[in-house]
Design a protein around this motif. Structure first.
Motif, mmCIF file in Angstrom:
data_model
loop_
_atom_site.group_PDB
_atom_site.id
_atom_site.type_symbol
_atom_site.label_atom_id
_atom_site.label_comp_id
_atom_site.label_asym_id
_atom_site.label_seq_id
_atom_site.Cartn_x
_atom_site.Cartn_y
_atom_site.Cartn_z
ATOM 1 N N VAL A 48 0.856 -1.191 0.000
ATOM 2 C CA VAL A 48 0.000 0.000 0.000
ATOM 3 C C VAL A 48 0.886 1.233 0.000
ATOM 4 N N THR A 49 0.563 2.188 -0.861
ATOM 5 C CA THR A 49 1.286 3.454 -0.931
ATOM 6 C C THR A 49 0.367 4.561 -0.430
ATOM 7 N N ALA A 50 0.894 5.391 0.471
ATOM 8 C CA ALA A 50 0.110 6.481 1.066
ATOM 9 C C ALA A 50 0.791 7.814 0.779
ATOM 10 N N ALA A 51 0.080 8.703 0.094
ATOM 11 C CA ALA A 51 0.545 10.065 -0.154
ATOM 12 C C ALA A 51 -0.208 10.988 0.806
ATOM 13 N N ILE A 52 0.529 11.781 1.577
ATOM 14 C CA ILE A 52 -0.097 12.524 2.675
ATOM 15 C C ILE A 52 0.448 13.947 2.784
ATOM 16 N N THR A 53 -0.461 14.860 3.080
ATOM 17 C CA THR A 53 -0.122 16.224 3.510
ATOM 18 C C THR A 53 -0.911 16.508 4.782
#
Length: 370
Positions: A48-53
């Motif tokens: 799983v890849t998580a892109a977060i701000t």
């Protein structure tokens, strides 16, 4: 990277960080985790890849590429049903150390194969938040926090193995984990150097009684440990004497747990000696014990294991909780087609749904992509 493109399209800017965490396969050490025992999982290439701000309020906006649509907006402690609970649970466990975030998720863990996509999701999000907020959590602390999110927030009483594998594994290695002390070390597992591959045989079956039977096995182990006067079955040192004190199912469960812990240690010894091709016999023995002593196999798993060995695998066993899911087979690379043909044919003869095959090598644990 498509998760970054999706993030930018949904939220109008690039994410501040991107982390990936893998699923896992357990090489050996089944049902030993909640008995304070030993496990030997390795990470798989899918995860799983998580892109977060981060946000300055307590809102979490979640977008999944596997659930197309607008981002879901939820409060940081919302316990609504569905996959979002795994993400929100991580935020809940971090408490006041974090606030809200904009998140895009992309996963490629094959669904239903028992490769622990939930742990991968938890660890990816926890690792990204740790990075963004400079929390200073170690990989094991990230694993423990992720496990706590699943135990306390989602309500699944899993052990530590899945999250630890996702957070701590190294490429080309299996993770030896003592589930009591949480001491761990990565053990080299270079299958390709020995002309071998690990074949995952997904039965595509999950029997409905699995959850209740899992709880029943756990209760039987705890009852047996009490009768034997030990903290957990891991502490049994004289198996013959212990079995003399037990009857029925508790006797069988104890036999499996004690011998399975020994198999983990024996398998590590073979790996350290470079005898990778020789671990197959231990995989076979583990499956027979899970089938006959722990009674968590299924007809589909048994047929997969038997047919894989007949087709040329060095060894095979069910992996995971049981009652369906996947088996693994240690296969010489030049025998992969033969093993797949053997299993497919056996499934057709039994009238089972055709299985799915995946080949895997030990992959890298959680890491930053951007």
């Amino acid at each position: 990277m498509r998760v970054v493109e999706a993030f930018r399209a949904a939220y109008g800017a690039a994410p501040q960080t991107v982390w990936r965490a893998p699923g896992r396969v357990n090489l050996i050490g089944e049902h030993t985790d909640y008995n304070d025992g030993f496990v030997l999982p390795f990470a798989v290439p899918w995860g799983v890849t998580a892109a977060i701000t981060p946000r300055t309020d307590d809102t979490i906006r979640l977008l999944s590429l596997q659930a197309p649509g607008e981002p879901v907006t939820i409060a940081s402690h919302d316990q609504s049903a569905g996959w979002t609970r795994y993400v929100v649970g991580v935020f809940a466990m971090l408490g006041e150390r974090v606030r809200g975030a904009d998140i895009a998720i992309d996963g490629d863990v094959p669904q239903g194969a028992g490769l622990s996509s939930s742990a991968a999701l938890e660890v990816a999000v926890a690792s990204a938040l740790n990075d963004l907020h400079g929390l200073g959590l170690t990989p094991m602390e990230i694993a423990l926090l992720s496990q706590k999110a699943e135990n306390d927030f989602v309500g699944m009483p899993c052990g530590i193995m899945d999250q630890a594998a996702s957070a701590l594994c190294q490429e080309g290695h299996a993770l030896f984990l003592d589930c009591r002390s949480l001491a761990s070390r990565n053990i080299p597992l270079d299958l390709a150097a020995h002309g071998l591959s690990m074949l995952i045989i997904d039965t595509q079956v999950h029997h409905q009684h699995a959850d209740g039977e899992y709880a029943k096995r756990r209760a039987e182990c705890e009852s047996a440990a009490r009768k034997l006067g030990v903290p957990a079955l891991r502490d049994v040192t004289d198996l013959a004497a212990a079995l003399d004190q037990l009857q029925g199912d508790e006797r069988k469960r104890t036999m499996h747990i004690v011998t399975e812990n020994h198999r983990v240690e024996a398998l590590i010894g073979l790996l350290r000696a470079g005898a990778v091709a020789e671990i197959g016999a231990l995989l076979n023995a583990s499956h027979l014990s899970l089938r006959d002593q722990y009674e968590v196999s299924s007809p589909e798993l048994d047929v997969a294991v038997e047919a894989a060995v007949k087709g040329g695998a060095r060894g095979a066993r069910m992996t995971g909780g049981g009652f369906g899911g996947s088996a693994i087979a240690l296969v010489p690379v030049d025998r992969l087609a033969s093993v797949e043909e053997s299993v497919t044919g056996a499934y057709a003869e039994h009238g089972f749904q055709a299985p799915r095959f995946l080949t895997t090598t030990p992959a890298r644990g959680a890491h930053r992509l951007a």
